[in-house]
Design a protein around this motif. Structure first.
Motif: not given
Length: 332
Positions: A297-298, A285-295, A302-307
């Protein structure tokens, strides 16, 4: 044009997946089909209508419980009839709720839908004789198109006929949603999102279009709930809990709610990342939250919006370079 080609390639890959992937990965893709359908409906309300619901999971639970009740109460084992019962249940729940909720916007709409969701969760949890309480209700393996398919075991059924059925259902409902958001109704809905006062003066029935968006999103949520119920074999009250509604919101934002397929991409990424980390560590849960939070923030869009933003920057740079290389016109 390129996006359509990528979409066709993705659908072809999903269609061929049962031929090359192990059964385990196919059982991970079925929740993706269900959540993609749920989020297509949710994004009509949120992305196109500007109404953020924090209680949308109640319709997912309604679909799962409708499938369970179809068998235990009505004796229905047909998946098509389960879907029909779930749609009727979603309409019965969503129409009165939509008539009330469509009067509000912003945080008031969000809190109101959250209260609806928690009230529904309490009903499912407390009325043990009707809903099974915390144990939930069993959802049996259904027939598909009138075929019992007894030659398949449970895994074979899920990764074979049911997999393709869900994929086709996703394609059909995705096409219908695409036509809806590109229709005059879709234009009215986005107008009510961007400037409701101006839209009202232009003749848009703002409250009506928001009400319809709420009802359609509820129907899509119930259909996805039936699929999740059949997959797990259980209608669980936790499906309607507020954390599940937050899960839907997060997947939508992750993929990009300003893009039509953004929520579907967000659901796929969320499911795959969560599944991989659950297999690697107990602190997933910690790593899911961390990984998705970084996505997030970057890529704020969202993913498609960034692309899409990267693509537009490249195209803008290409046009600028072309103008610089263009020879100056002679003034002679």
């Amino acid at each position: 044009m390129m996006s359509r080609i990528l979409l066709v390639i993705s659908l072809a890959a999903l269609a061929l997946a049962p031929l090359v992937l192990p059964a385990y990965f196919l059982t991970v893709l079925i929740p993706f089909f269900a959540y993609a359908i749920i989020l297509l409906g949710f994004n009509l309300l949120f992305g196109y209508g500007g109404q953020l619901s924090f209680g949308h999971a109640l319709f997912v639970a309604a679909g799962a419980y409708a499938a369970a009740a179809s068998y235990s109460v009505l004796g229905i084992a047909s998946f098509e009839l389960m879907l029909a019962v779930a749609i009727v249940a979603a309409l019965c729940l969503s129409i009165p709720l939509a008539l009330v909720a469509s009067r509000f916007t912003g945080i008031f709409f969000g809190v109101l839908t959250l209260s609806f969701g928690m009230l529904f969760h309490s009903i499912l949890f407390k009325f043990y004789n009707l809903t099974g309480g915390e144990s939930g209700m069993r959802v049996p393996r259904p027939t598909l198109l009138g075929m019992e398919l007894d030659m398949y075991n449970k895994t074979g059924f899920l990764t074979g006929p049911f997999y393709y059925y869900c994929l086709i259902l996703l394609v059909v409902l995705g096409y219908l949603m695409w036509r809806l958001v590109r229709s005059p109704y879709g234009l009215h809905l986005t107008a009510s999102r961007d400037n409701p006062v101006k839209a009202l003066y232009l003749g848009v029935r703002v409250r009506w279009v928001r009400t319809v968006a709420f009802i359609v999103s509820a129907v899509y949520g119930a259909i996805g709930g039936v699929m999740l119920g059949v997959l797990t074999g259980l209608a669980d009250p936790e499906l309607s809990y507020w954390t599940h509604s937050g899960h839907l919101v997060f997947m939508t934002i992750l993929g990009g709610y300003q893009q039509f397929l953004g929520p579907a991409v967000g659901s796929l990424v969320m499911i795959l990342v969560q599944d991989q980390l659950m297999a690697e560590t107990e602190y997933w849960r910690f790593f899911v939250g961390l990984a998705l939070a970084l996505i997030v923030i970057a890529l704020p869009g969202g993913i498609l919006g960034g692309l899409r933003r990267i693509k537009l920057k490249k195209e803008g740079k290409t046009h600028a370079d072309a103008r610089q290389r263009r020879p100056a016109r002679s003034t002679a």
